[in-house]
Design a protein around this motif. Structure first.
Motif, PDB file in Angstrom:
ATOM      1  N   ALA A   1     -50.302  11.293  19.166  1.00  0.00           N
ATOM      2  CA  ALA A   1     -49.168  11.005  20.086  1.00  0.00           C
ATOM      3  C   ALA A   1     -49.743  11.088  21.575  1.00  0.00           C
ATOM      4  N   THR A   2     -49.039  10.569  22.561  1.00  0.00           N
ATOM      5  CA  THR A   2     -49.633  10.643  23.804  1.00  0.00           C
ATOM      6  C   THR A   2     -49.125  11.638  24.727  1.00  0.00           C
ATOM      7  N   VAL A   3     -49.464  11.858  25.992  1.00  0.00           N
ATOM      8  CA  VAL A   3     -48.992  12.802  26.837  1.00  0.00           C
ATOM      9  C   VAL A   3     -47.747  12.372  27.256  1.00  0.00           C
ATOM     10  N   SER A   4     -47.354  11.024  27.494  1.00  0.00           N
ATOM     11  CA  SER A   4     -46.108  10.571  28.026  1.00  0.00           C
ATOM     12  C   SER A   4     -44.932  11.076  26.768  1.00  0.00           C
ATOM     13  N   ASP A   5     -45.391  10.690  25.554  1.00  0.00           N
ATOM     14  CA  ASP A   5     -44.401  11.182  24.589  1.00  0.00           C
ATOM     15  C   ASP A   5     -44.186  12.650  24.519  1.00  0.00           C
ATOM     16  N   LEU A   6     -44.981  13.592  24.880  1.00  0.00           N
ATOM     17  CA  LEU A   6     -44.935  15.045  25.048  1.00  0.00           C
ATOM     18  C   LEU A   6     -44.224  15.397  26.251  1.00  0.00           C
ATOM     19  N   VAL A   7     -44.373  14.826  27.544  1.00  0.00           N
ATOM     20  CA  VAL A   7     -43.719  14.920  28.578  1.00  0.00           C
ATOM     21  C   VAL A   7     -42.177  14.570  28.446  1.00  0.00           C
ATOM     22  N   GLU A   8     -41.845  13.771  27.750  1.00  0.00           N
ATOM     23  CA  GLU A   8     -40.439  13.265  27.369  1.00  0.00           C
ATOM     24  C   GLU A   8     -39.697  14.540  26.573  1.00  0.00           C
ATOM     25  N   ARG A   9     -40.317  15.240  25.752  1.00  0.00           N
ATOM     26  CA  ARG A   9     -39.772  16.175  25.110  1.00  0.00           C
ATOM     27  C   ARG A   9     -39.833  17.532  25.979  1.00  0.00           C
ATOM     28  N   LEU A  10     -40.344  17.821  26.989  1.00  0.00           N
ATOM     29  CA  LEU A  10     -40.313  18.864  27.754  1.00  0.00           C
ATOM     30  C   LEU A  10     -39.288  18.802  28.890  1.00  0.00           C
ATOM     31  N   ASP A  11     -38.753  20.167  29.310  1.00  0.00           N
ATOM     32  CA  ASP A  11     -37.622  20.384  30.282  1.00  0.00           C
ATOM     33  C   ASP A  11     -38.016  20.491  31.638  1.00  0.00           C
TER      34      ASP A  11
ATOM     35  N   LEU B   1     -44.782  18.372  34.531  1.00  0.00           N
ATOM     36  CA  LEU B   1     -45.949  18.958  34.448  1.00  0.00           C
ATOM     37  C   LEU B   1     -46.732  18.715  35.607  1.00  0.00           C
ATOM     38  N   ASP B   2     -47.618  19.949  35.981  1.00  0.00           N
ATOM     39  CA  ASP B   2     -48.312  19.471  37.244  1.00  0.00           C
ATOM     40  C   ASP B   2     -49.726  19.025  36.614  1.00  0.00           C
ATOM     41  N   ASP B   3     -50.980  18.822  37.339  1.00  0.00           N
ATOM     42  CA  ASP B   3     -52.261  18.320  36.977  1.00  0.00           C
ATOM     43  C   ASP B   3     -52.800  19.258  36.054  1.00  0.00           C
ATOM     44  N   ASP B   4     -52.776  20.713  36.163  1.00  0.00           N
ATOM     45  CA  ASP B   4     -53.320  21.525  35.200  1.00  0.00           C
ATOM     46  C   ASP B   4     -52.690  21.264  33.970  1.00  0.00           C
ATOM     47  N   GLU B   5     -51.196  21.338  33.803  1.00  0.00           N
ATOM     48  CA  GLU B   5     -50.678  21.177  32.654  1.00  0.00           C
ATOM     49  C   GLU B   5     -50.687  19.963  32.013  1.00  0.00           C
ATOM     50  N   LEU B   6     -51.100  18.874  32.637  1.00  0.00           N
ATOM     51  CA  LEU B   6     -51.024  17.630  31.967  1.00  0.00           C
ATOM     52  C   LEU B   6     -52.568  17.693  31.377  1.00  0.00           C
ATOM     53  N   ARG B   7     -53.578  18.306  32.071  1.00  0.00           N
ATOM     54  CA  ARG B   7     -54.867  18.468  31.378  1.00  0.00           C
ATOM     55  C   ARG B   7     -54.776  19.530  30.188  1.00  0.00           C
ATOM     56  N   ILE B   8     -53.869  20.322  30.157  1.00  0.00           N
ATOM     57  CA  ILE B   8     -53.641  21.325  28.897  1.00  0.00           C
ATOM     58  C   ILE B   8     -53.068  20.534  28.009  1.00  0.00           C
ATOM     59  N   ALA B   9     -51.832  19.834  28.433  1.00  0.00           N
ATOM     60  CA  ALA B   9     -51.198  18.919  27.138  1.00  0.00           C
ATOM     61  C   ALA B   9     -52.114  18.056  26.611  1.00  0.00           C
ATOM     62  N   ALA B  10     -52.931  17.193  27.190  1.00  0.00           N
ATOM     63  CA  ALA B  10     -53.868  16.432  26.777  1.00  0.00           C
ATOM     64  C   ALA B  10     -54.756  17.060  25.403  1.00  0.00           C
TER      65      ALA B  10
ATOM     66  N   ARG C   1     -45.205  21.081  21.941  1.00  0.00           N
ATOM     67  CA  ARG C   1     -44.112  21.608  22.713  1.00  0.00           C
ATOM     68  C   ARG C   1     -43.984  23.178  22.515  1.00  0.00           C
ATOM     69  N   ARG C   2     -43.968  23.552  21.552  1.00  0.00           N
ATOM     70  CA  ARG C   2     -44.171  25.263  21.013  1.00  0.00           C
ATOM     71  C   ARG C   2     -45.168  25.909  21.926  1.00  0.00           C
ATOM     72  N   TYR C   3     -46.361  25.190  22.089  1.00  0.00           N
ATOM     73  CA  TYR C   3     -47.307  25.637  22.788  1.00  0.00           C
ATOM     74  C   TYR C   3     -47.284  25.674  24.118  1.00  0.00           C
ATOM     75  N   MET C   4     -46.685  24.395  24.869  1.00  0.00           N
ATOM     76  CA  MET C   4     -46.580  24.156  26.028  1.00  0.00           C
ATOM     77  C   MET C   4     -45.569  25.387  26.632  1.00  0.00           C
ATOM     78  N   SER C   5     -44.366  25.300  25.867  1.00  0.00           N
ATOM     79  CA  SER C   5     -43.482  26.290  26.230  1.00  0.00           C
ATOM     80  C   SER C   5     -43.981  27.771  26.263  1.00  0.00           C
ATOM     81  N   ASN C   6     -44.854  28.146  25.612  1.00  0.00           N
ATOM     82  CA  ASN C   6     -45.243  29.747  25.499  1.00  0.00           C
ATOM     83  C   ASN C   6     -46.666  29.612  25.184  1.00  0.00           C
ATOM     84  N   PRO C   7     -47.563  29.103  26.024  1.00  0.00           N
ATOM     85  CA  PRO C   7     -49.127  29.023  25.959  1.00  0.00           C
ATOM     86  C   PRO C   7     -49.753  30.588  25.619  1.00  0.00           C
TER      87      PRO C   7
END
Length: 154
Positions: free
Chosen positions: A7-17, A20-29, A64-70
């Motif tokens: 999946a892509t980062v944009s797919d993940l961003v659509e599922r988050l509330d 994301l800042d630059d660091d979170e985008l890197r972590i998401a990738a 999403r589970r990880y990004m919500s509670n890293p």
């Protein structure tokens, strides 16, 4: 050979509330790469184009589970700022992971469901009974008497 994330980062961003800042985008990738590798290890070497839709959904769910509670917290308190975690998640706390049910689903989507099979076995051809105490000899065709006592062959 390194495969692209499922999946892509944009797919993940659509599922988050949140945005994301630059660091979170890197972590998401990185999380998407990790989840994709895990999905392939439980399933098969799916590429980003031919992956089943449900596998993509499971990868995004794990990210999403990880990004919500890293950090993998299991308890939080606002008043005294108490944070806590326990060993319920085991080694997966604070990482990208699939639950046991998700792992079974990935194996099923890959056709790797373990199964117990019972097969009927039967003899093929005529059943010949050898005389007691005689052993076959190559070439001569005549059996050789070895311990050839009728009542106690061995």
């Amino acid at each position: 050979m390194r495969l692209e994330p499922i999946a892509t980062v944009s797919d993940l961003v659509e599922r988050l509330d949140w945005q994301l800042d630059d660091d979170e985008l890197r972590i998401a990738a990185g999380a998407l790469e990790d989840a994709s590798d895990l999905a392939r290890s439980y399933g098969r070497d799916w590429d980003a184009e031919s992956v089943p839709r449900l596998v993509r959904t499971l990868v995004l769910k794990a990210c999403r589970r990880y990004m919500s509670n890293p950090n993998g917290y299991t308890q939080s308190r606002a008043g005294d700022e108490t944070l806590g975690w326990n060993d319920a998640a085991g080694e997966n706390a604070g990482t990208v992971y699939f639950t046991d049910d998700e792992q079974k689903l990935l194996r099923g989507l890959a056709g790797k469901n373990p199964a117990l099979v019972s097969a009927t076995i039967s003899a093929w051809g005529p059943q010949r009974k050898r005389p007691v105490g005689l052993v076959p000899v190559d070439g001569s065709g005549k059996p050789f008497p070895l311990f050839a006592y009728e009542d106690q062959p061995w």
